[in-house]
Write a protein that holds these residues in place. Structure first.
Motif, PDB file in Angstrom:
ATOM      1  N   TYR A   1     -47.103 -29.803 -52.747  1.00 24.66           N
ATOM      2  CA  TYR A   1     -45.934 -29.742 -53.623  1.00 24.66           C
ATOM      3  C   TYR A   1     -45.877 -30.955 -54.552  1.00 24.66           C
ATOM      4  N   ALA A   2     -46.105 -32.123 -53.990  1.00 26.75           N
ATOM      5  CA  ALA A   2     -46.034 -33.351 -54.786  1.00 26.75           C
ATOM      6  C   ALA A   2     -47.080 -33.345 -55.898  1.00 26.75           C
ATOM      7  N   LEU A   3     -48.278 -32.865 -55.605  1.00 26.78           N
ATOM      8  CA  LEU A   3     -49.353 -32.841 -56.600  1.00 26.78           C
ATOM      9  C   LEU A   3     -49.069 -31.867 -57.744  1.00 26.78           C
ATOM     10  N   GLN A   4     -48.280 -30.823 -57.473  1.00 26.10           N
ATOM     11  CA  GLN A   4     -47.954 -29.868 -58.532  1.00 26.10           C
ATOM     12  C   GLN A   4     -46.644 -30.215 -59.229  1.00 26.10           C
ATOM     13  N   GLY A   5     -46.067 -31.379 -58.886  1.00 25.96           N
ATOM     14  CA  GLY A   5     -44.881 -31.856 -59.585  1.00 25.96           C
ATOM     15  C   GLY A   5     -43.566 -31.593 -58.898  1.00 25.96           C
ATOM     16  N   GLN A   6     -43.615 -31.068 -57.682  1.00 24.23           N
ATOM     17  CA  GLN A   6     -42.396 -30.762 -56.948  1.00 24.23           C
ATOM     18  C   GLN A   6     -42.102 -31.874 -55.948  1.00 24.23           C
ATOM     19  N   SER A   7     -41.085 -32.663 -56.224  1.00 24.19           N
ATOM     20  CA  SER A   7     -40.729 -33.759 -55.325  1.00 24.19           C
ATOM     21  C   SER A   7     -40.138 -33.203 -54.034  1.00 24.19           C
ATOM     22  N   PRO A   8     -40.704 -33.547 -52.879  1.00 25.54           N
ATOM     23  CA  PRO A   8     -40.138 -33.075 -51.614  1.00 25.54           C
ATOM     24  C   PRO A   8     -38.698 -33.561 -51.443  1.00 25.54           C
ATOM     25  N   THR A   9     -37.836 -32.681 -51.012  1.00 26.11           N
ATOM     26  CA  THR A   9     -36.438 -33.005 -50.731  1.00 26.11           C
ATOM     27  C   THR A   9     -36.166 -32.698 -49.266  1.00 26.11           C
ATOM     28  N   PRO A  10     -35.086 -33.225 -48.708  1.00 27.74           N
ATOM     29  CA  PRO A  10     -34.750 -32.900 -47.311  1.00 27.74           C
ATOM     30  C   PRO A  10     -34.687 -31.396 -47.052  1.00 27.74           C
ATOM     31  N   ASP A  11     -34.088 -30.639 -47.984  1.00 22.57           N
ATOM     32  CA  ASP A  11     -33.980 -29.189 -47.796  1.00 22.57           C
ATOM     33  C   ASP A  11     -35.350 -28.527 -47.789  1.00 22.57           C
ATOM     34  N   LEU A  12     -36.225 -28.964 -48.689  1.00 21.83           N
ATOM     35  CA  LEU A  12     -37.571 -28.399 -48.749  1.00 21.83           C
ATOM     36  C   LEU A  12     -38.353 -28.729 -47.485  1.00 21.83           C
ATOM     37  N   ILE A  13     -38.236 -29.959 -47.022  1.00 25.31           N
ATOM     38  CA  ILE A  13     -38.947 -30.376 -45.813  1.00 25.31           C
ATOM     39  C   ILE A  13     -38.531 -29.509 -44.630  1.00 25.31           C
ATOM     40  N   ARG A  14     -37.237 -29.297 -44.484  1.00 24.03           N
ATOM     41  CA  ARG A  14     -36.747 -28.482 -43.362  1.00 24.03           C
ATOM     42  C   ARG A  14     -37.224 -27.041 -43.495  1.00 24.03           C
ATOM     43  N   ALA A  15     -37.215 -26.508 -44.728  1.00 24.67           N
ATOM     44  CA  ALA A  15     -37.644 -25.124 -44.943  1.00 24.67           C
ATOM     45  C   ALA A  15     -39.134 -24.956 -44.638  1.00 24.67           C
ATOM     46  N   VAL A  16     -39.955 -25.890 -45.103  1.00 25.27           N
ATOM     47  CA  VAL A  16     -41.397 -25.815 -44.853  1.00 25.27           C
ATOM     48  C   VAL A  16     -41.679 -25.918 -43.364  1.00 25.27           C
ATOM     49  N   TYR A  17     -40.992 -26.835 -42.682  1.00 26.87           N
ATOM     50  CA  TYR A  17     -41.233 -27.005 -41.250  1.00 26.87           C
ATOM     51  C   TYR A  17     -40.805 -25.769 -40.464  1.00 26.87           C
ATOM     52  N   ALA A  18     -39.683 -25.155 -40.864  1.00 21.27           N
ATOM     53  CA  ALA A  18     -39.232 -23.933 -40.184  1.00 21.27           C
ATOM     54  C   ALA A  18     -40.272 -22.827 -40.335  1.00 21.27           C
ATOM     55  N   SER A  19     -40.897 -22.746 -41.516  1.00 20.65           N
ATOM     56  CA  SER A  19     -41.932 -21.736 -41.747  1.00 20.65           C
ATOM     57  C   SER A  19     -43.188 -22.032 -40.936  1.00 20.65           C
ATOM     58  N   ILE A  20     -43.505 -23.304 -40.782  1.00 21.09           N
ATOM     59  CA  ILE A  20     -44.654 -23.697 -39.952  1.00 21.09           C
ATOM     60  C   ILE A  20     -44.397 -23.309 -38.499  1.00 21.09           C
ATOM     61  N   LEU A  21     -43.176 -23.572 -38.023  1.00 27.11           N
ATOM     62  CA  LEU A  21     -42.836 -23.233 -36.634  1.00 27.11           C
ATOM     63  C   LEU A  21     -42.934 -21.728 -36.393  1.00 27.11           C
ATOM     64  N   SER A  22     -42.479 -20.953 -37.363  1.00 32.24           N
ATOM     65  CA  SER A  22     -42.498 -19.498 -37.206  1.00 32.24           C
ATOM     66  C   SER A  22     -43.852 -18.895 -37.564  1.00 32.24           C
ATOM     67  N   GLN A  23     -44.765 -19.756 -38.047  1.00 31.82           N
ATOM     68  CA  GLN A  23     -46.106 -19.339 -38.472  1.00 31.82           C
ATOM     69  C   GLN A  23     -46.030 -18.238 -39.535  1.00 31.82           C
ATOM     70  N   ASN A  24     -45.032 -18.383 -40.408  1.00 36.55           N
ATOM     71  CA  ASN A  24     -44.830 -17.406 -41.466  1.00 36.55           C
ATOM     72  C   ASN A  24     -45.548 -17.872 -42.726  1.00 36.55           C
ATOM     73  N   THR A  25     -46.780 -17.424 -42.894  1.00 37.62           N
ATOM     74  CA  THR A  25     -47.581 -17.870 -44.045  1.00 37.62           C
ATOM     75  C   THR A  25     -47.004 -17.356 -45.370  1.00 37.62           C
ATOM     76  N   ALA A  26     -46.325 -16.195 -45.325  1.00 36.13           N
ATOM     77  CA  ALA A  26     -45.734 -15.647 -46.550  1.00 36.13           C
ATOM     78  C   ALA A  26     -44.629 -16.561 -47.066  1.00 36.13           C
ATOM     79  N   GLU A  27     -43.812 -17.091 -46.153  1.00 35.70           N
ATOM     80  CA  GLU A  27     -42.747 -18.012 -46.549  1.00 35.70           C
ATOM     81  C   GLU A  27     -43.324 -19.300 -47.110  1.00 35.70           C
ATOM     82  N   ILE A  28     -44.360 -19.814 -46.463  1.00 36.57           N
ATOM     83  CA  ILE A  28     -44.996 -21.051 -46.929  1.00 36.57           C
ATOM     84  C   ILE A  28     -45.567 -20.851 -48.326  1.00 36.57           C
ATOM     85  N   GLU A  29     -46.222 -19.719 -48.554  1.00 40.18           N
ATOM     86  CA  GLU A  29     -46.819 -19.435 -49.853  1.00 40.18           C
ATOM     87  C   GLU A  29     -45.746 -19.265 -50.924  1.00 40.18           C
ATOM     88  N   LEU A  30     -44.620 -18.627 -50.567  1.00 42.77           N
ATOM     89  CA  LEU A  30     -43.529 -18.441 -51.520  1.00 42.77           C
ATOM     90  C   LEU A  30     -42.949 -19.792 -51.939  1.00 42.77           C
TER      91      LEU A  30
END
Length: 322
Positions: A69-98
């Motif tokens: 995200y950082a390399l493509q210009g998207q600064s990580p935020t607390p909300d983004l961090i929590r959302a990405v981690y939740a997707s990792i926990l659920s192993q939902n690759t579609a959510e991560i890709e979205l």
């Protein structure tokens, strides 16, 4: 990025390291919170204090995603961090890709607009893939801001002819006719939130030019009757204050090749009786039409000052008690 040893990741790009850590290491605190393990930075390393192999694996996955995200210009935020981690926990690759791929690129805008959480990402995707979209939720969830961003991307990018902004005028019980000025000047106070969103996205001079060229139009909801809005993006804001009749009238204005976005907060209805709200009625009778997208936000999705999230949650809790 490379994993130096168990519990340590080396980031050779100082800029990316700074983005991941956040101001005063705020992001590291969030990463430590979701992993439930102490984390700190040391030089160009981010160190995880654990011998747990599973947590370390999740740590690497999370940092890899945030680095992308950082390399493509998207600064990580607390909300983004929590959302990405939740997707990792659920192993939902579609959510991560979205989350990774979803963005809004406005020609002449200040910067690309990225979602700050999974609900925002789904909302952007919903707007971009549906003729009619609803964004419903409390203040501060980004529903109006993202609607305006999507609209500007299409209008400035010449995919749509113009942007039409409308809003029911019911605030403070004032009649529009008693306000000073011409129609535009009368409406400006009511459409101020939409202008605020535009000014955060594109230069003020560009807004003026778009209005002068007729590519941005503001119109009272009452003046929509009889129109057919073709090849436009139309935003109806504060839709919770429409009546059932007004909502039906508005939705039947959709013309060929148009996109319509309706936003509102059903907890802030200014009509005499809440059951009269056209927004509430529309969500009930239109929910099974597959061509219509409904995006629902909660207090957890508030992305303004953290205090706003607590205020919204307090009011929600009070409502449940009543």
């Amino acid at each position: 990025m490379r994993s130096k040893k168990t519990g340590s990741i080396v980031l050779e790009d100082v800029g990316v390291l700074s983005e991941l850590c956040g101001v005063n290491d705020t992001n590291l605190e969030i990463i430590a919170e979701v992993l439930e393990t102490p984390i700190f930075s040391r030089g160009n390393e981010i160190v995880l204090e654990t011998d747990n192999a599973q947590i370390h694996h999740r740590f690497i996955q999370l940092i890899q995603e945030l680095e992308t995200y950082a390399l493509q210009g998207q600064s990580p935020t607390p909300d983004l961090i929590r959302a990405v981690y939740a997707s990792i926990l659920s192993q939902n690759t579609a959510e991560i890709e979205l989350l990774r791929s979803c963005s809004i690129n406005i020609p002449g805008g200040y910067s690309r607009v990225f979602p700050r959480g999974l609900h925002q990402a789904r909302y952007i995707e919903g707007i971009q893939s549906h003729v009619l979209s609803f964004g419903i939720g409390p203040a501060g969830t980004g529903k109006t801001f993202l609607a305006v961003a999507c609209a500007l991307e299409e209008v400035i990018g010449r995919k749509k002819r113009k942007l039409v902004l409308t809003r029911p005028v019911v605030e403070a019980g004032e009649s529009l006719g008693f306000l000073p000025g011409d129609l535009t000047q009368k409406l400006n106070p009511y459409l101020r939130p939409l202008y605020d969103a535009m000014e955060a996205l594109i230069p003020h001079e560009l807004i003026n030019r778009l209005q002068e060229n007729g590519m941005i139009e503001i119109a009272p909801l009452a003046y929509m009757r009889g129109r057919s809005l073709k090849n436009c993006v139309v935003i109806l804001d504060e839709a919770q204050n429409t009546t059932r009749e007004q909502m039906k009238m508005f939705l039947t204005r959709i013309g060929e090749d148009s996109r319509v976005i309706v936003t509102g907060d059903i907890t802030q209805i200014d009509l005499p009786r809440k059951e009269l709200s056209g927004l509430i009625h529309a969500t009930k009778i239109l929910k099974n039409i597959k061509e219509i997208y409904f995006g629902f936000f909660t207090a957890a999705d508030v992305v303004r000052n953290p205090l706003v999230k607590k205020i919204v949650q307090a009011y929600e809790a009070e409502t449940l008690k009543e």
